[in-house]
Design a protein around this motif. Structure first.
Motif, short mmCIF file in Angstrom:
data_model
loop_
_atom_site.label_atom_id
_atom_site.label_comp_id
_atom_site.label_asym_id
_atom_site.label_seq_id
_atom_site.Cartn_x
_atom_site.Cartn_y
_atom_site.Cartn_z
N TYR A 35 42.65 46.77 50.85
CA TYR A 35 42.48 47.95 50.02
C TYR A 35 43.15 49.14 50.70
CZ TYR A 35 38.84 45.97 46.93
OH TYR A 35 38.14 45.22 46.00
N ALA A 42 38.25 56.77 46.78
CA ALA A 42 37.72 55.42 46.75
C ALA A 42 38.76 54.42 47.26
CB ALA A 42 37.33 55.05 45.33
N PRO A 43 38.32 53.29 47.78
CA PRO A 43 39.25 52.21 48.08
C PRO A 43 39.88 51.68 46.80
CG PRO A 43 37.13 51.83 49.16
CD PRO A 43 36.94 52.95 48.19
N LEU A 98 31.09 42.56 50.27
CA LEU A 98 32.29 42.64 51.08
C LEU A 98 31.94 43.21 52.45
CD1 LEU A 98 34.98 43.94 48.56
CD2 LEU A 98 34.69 41.62 49.42
N TRP A 100 33.65 44.95 55.68
CA TRP A 100 34.85 45.76 55.82
C TRP A 100 35.22 46.00 57.27
CZ3 TRP A 100 37.27 47.80 51.40
CH2 TRP A 100 36.57 47.61 50.20
N GLY A 101 36.53 46.10 57.52
CA GLY A 101 36.99 46.64 58.77
C GLY A 101 36.90 48.15 58.74
N LEU A 102 37.11 48.76 59.90
CA LEU A 102 37.05 50.22 59.98
C LEU A 102 38.25 50.87 59.30
CD1 LEU A 102 35.48 52.64 61.03
CD2 LEU A 102 36.65 52.38 63.22
N TYR B 31 29.21 42.19 37.13
CA TYR B 31 28.63 42.44 38.45
C TYR B 31 28.84 43.89 38.83
CZ TYR B 31 27.36 37.77 40.10
OH TYR B 31 26.73 36.56 40.28
N TYR B 33 27.95 46.97 41.97
CA TYR B 33 27.68 47.10 43.39
C TYR B 33 27.53 48.58 43.75
CZ TYR B 33 30.36 42.72 42.97
OH TYR B 33 30.85 41.50 42.57
N TYR B 35 28.10 50.69 47.44
CA TYR B 35 28.48 50.73 48.84
C TYR B 35 28.34 52.17 49.31
CZ TYR B 35 30.83 46.17 48.31
OH TYR B 35 31.12 44.84 48.09
N GLN B 37 29.73 54.96 52.62
CA GLN B 37 30.62 55.17 53.76
C GLN B 37 30.24 56.49 54.42
OE1 GLN B 37 34.85 55.54 52.91
NE2 GLN B 37 35.37 54.49 54.83
N LYS B 42 32.70 52.56 58.76
CA LYS B 42 33.08 51.51 57.84
C LYS B 42 32.38 51.67 56.49
CE LYS B 42 33.57 47.97 61.44
NZ LYS B 42 33.18 46.59 61.85
N VAL B 43 33.00 51.13 55.48
CA VAL B 43 32.32 50.96 54.21
C VAL B 43 31.22 49.91 54.40
CG1 VAL B 43 32.59 50.24 51.80
CG2 VAL B 43 34.43 51.52 52.93
N PHE B 45 28.03 47.65 52.55
CA PHE B 45 27.43 47.12 51.32
C PHE B 45 25.96 47.54 51.26
CE2 PHE B 45 26.52 44.12 48.01
CZ PHE B 45 25.28 43.57 48.32
N GLU B 56 21.70 40.65 45.52
CA GLU B 56 21.64 40.72 46.97
C GLU B 56 21.50 42.17 47.41
OE1 GLU B 56 24.96 39.20 49.14
OE2 GLU B 56 23.85 39.18 51.03
N MET B 89 29.36 59.11 51.59
CA MET B 89 30.01 58.91 50.30
C MET B 89 29.47 57.62 49.73
SD MET B 89 32.37 60.25 48.31
CE MET B 89 34.02 60.76 48.75
N PHE B 91 29.84 54.77 46.87
CA PHE B 91 30.78 54.20 45.93
C PHE B 91 30.09 53.15 45.06
CE2 PHE B 91 34.53 56.17 47.47
CZ PHE B 91 34.51 56.15 48.86
N GLN B 105 36.85 43.64 43.38
CA GLN B 105 35.88 44.67 43.03
C GLN B 105 36.63 45.99 42.85
OE1 GLN B 105 32.57 44.64 45.81
NE2 GLN B 105 32.53 42.39 45.79
N PHE B 107 36.54 50.05 42.42
CA PHE B 107 35.68 51.11 42.91
C PHE B 107 35.80 52.38 42.09
CE2 PHE B 107 33.85 49.73 46.97
CZ PHE B 107 34.44 48.49 47.07
N GLY B 110 33.50 57.83 43.81
CA GLY B 110 32.50 58.15 44.80
C GLY B 110 31.72 59.42 44.51
#
Lengths: 110, 116
Positions: A35, A42-43, A98, A100-102, B31, B33, B35, B37, B42-43, B45, B56, B89, B91, B105, B107, B110
């Motif tokens: 992403y 947003a991503p 998901l 995520w990496g940083l 679906y 979600y 998230y 940040q 990191k983002v 979940f 979940e 933030m 999302f 997914q 997004f 935010g």
């Protein structure tokens, strides 16, 4: 466990090619996503890989080696607007969340 | 092109207050979600939702959090008693729900939540 590692920052020149690496460890594997995220936004989805090899989408390509737990995103013909963070992510186990990496912050200079 | 929308874009609240963040997922997606940040991190979940129930949730999603689909279009995240560490933030995302767990997914832009 599940972990994703990416370089924190990269710098490149407009018009050049840059490769952003991502290594991951996961107990299950269901592919890897890339992403793009501009600051404060947003991503947005760029690319994904399920099988080993290279997936090409215009100026962006992504490569995956599942045996090595390694992926990279290749950006060609860099433009100033490509300055952003690039995040790799994978679904965790058998569900949809998901991990995520940083992210890698890419600065494209003129 | 269909997109996920979120309101408000910014929310400032006092610690201990309740907030509701709103999302309109892409119309034919199944679906949903949330998230979050935290700045510079990191983002993460929070929760996934399908067929009108949570499918979940993460460790972050404790009793202070809840989600709801009050009608055919909106999807909300409620934080009952906000804490300083909830500043982040948030999302919303949605996915078609047709191709298994490996699907894109999408997004929303935010909501920036600031807890004072």
């Amino acid at each position: 466990g599940q972990n994703i590692d990416q370089p924190t920052e990269m710098t490149a020149t407009e018009g050049a090619i840059v490769q952003i690496n991502c290594t991951y460890q996961t107990s299950g594997f269901n592919g890897l996503f890339w992403y793009q995220q501009h600051a404060g936004e947003a991503p947005t989805f760029l690319s994904y890989n399920v099988l080993d090899g290279l997936e090409e989408k215009g100026r962006f390509s992504s490569f995956l080696s599942r045996s090595k737990g390694y992926s990279y995103l290749l950006l060609k013909e860099l433009q100033m607007k490509d300055s952003a963070s690039y995040l790799c992510a994978h679904p965790a186990g058998n569900n949809r969340k998901l991990i995520w990496g940083l992210g890698t912050s890419l600065a494209v200079n003129p | 092109e269909p997109e996920v929308t979120q309101t408000p874009s910014h929310q400032v609240t006092q610690m201990g207050q309740e907030v509701i963040l709103r999302c309109v997922p892409i119309s034919n997606h199944l679906y949903f979600y949330w998230y979050r940040q935290i700045l510079g991190q990191k983002v993460e979940f929070l929760v996934s939702f399908y067929n009108n129930e949570i499918s979940e949730k993460s460790e972050i999603f404790d009793d202070q959090f809840s989600v709801e689909r009050p009608d055919g279009s909106n999807f909300t995240l409620k934080i009952r008693s906000t804490k300083l560490e909830d500043s982040a933030m948030y999302f919303c995302a949605s996915s078609p729900g047709e191709t298994g767990i490996f699907e894109v997914q999408f997004f929303g832009p935010g909501t920036r939540l600031t807890v004072l």
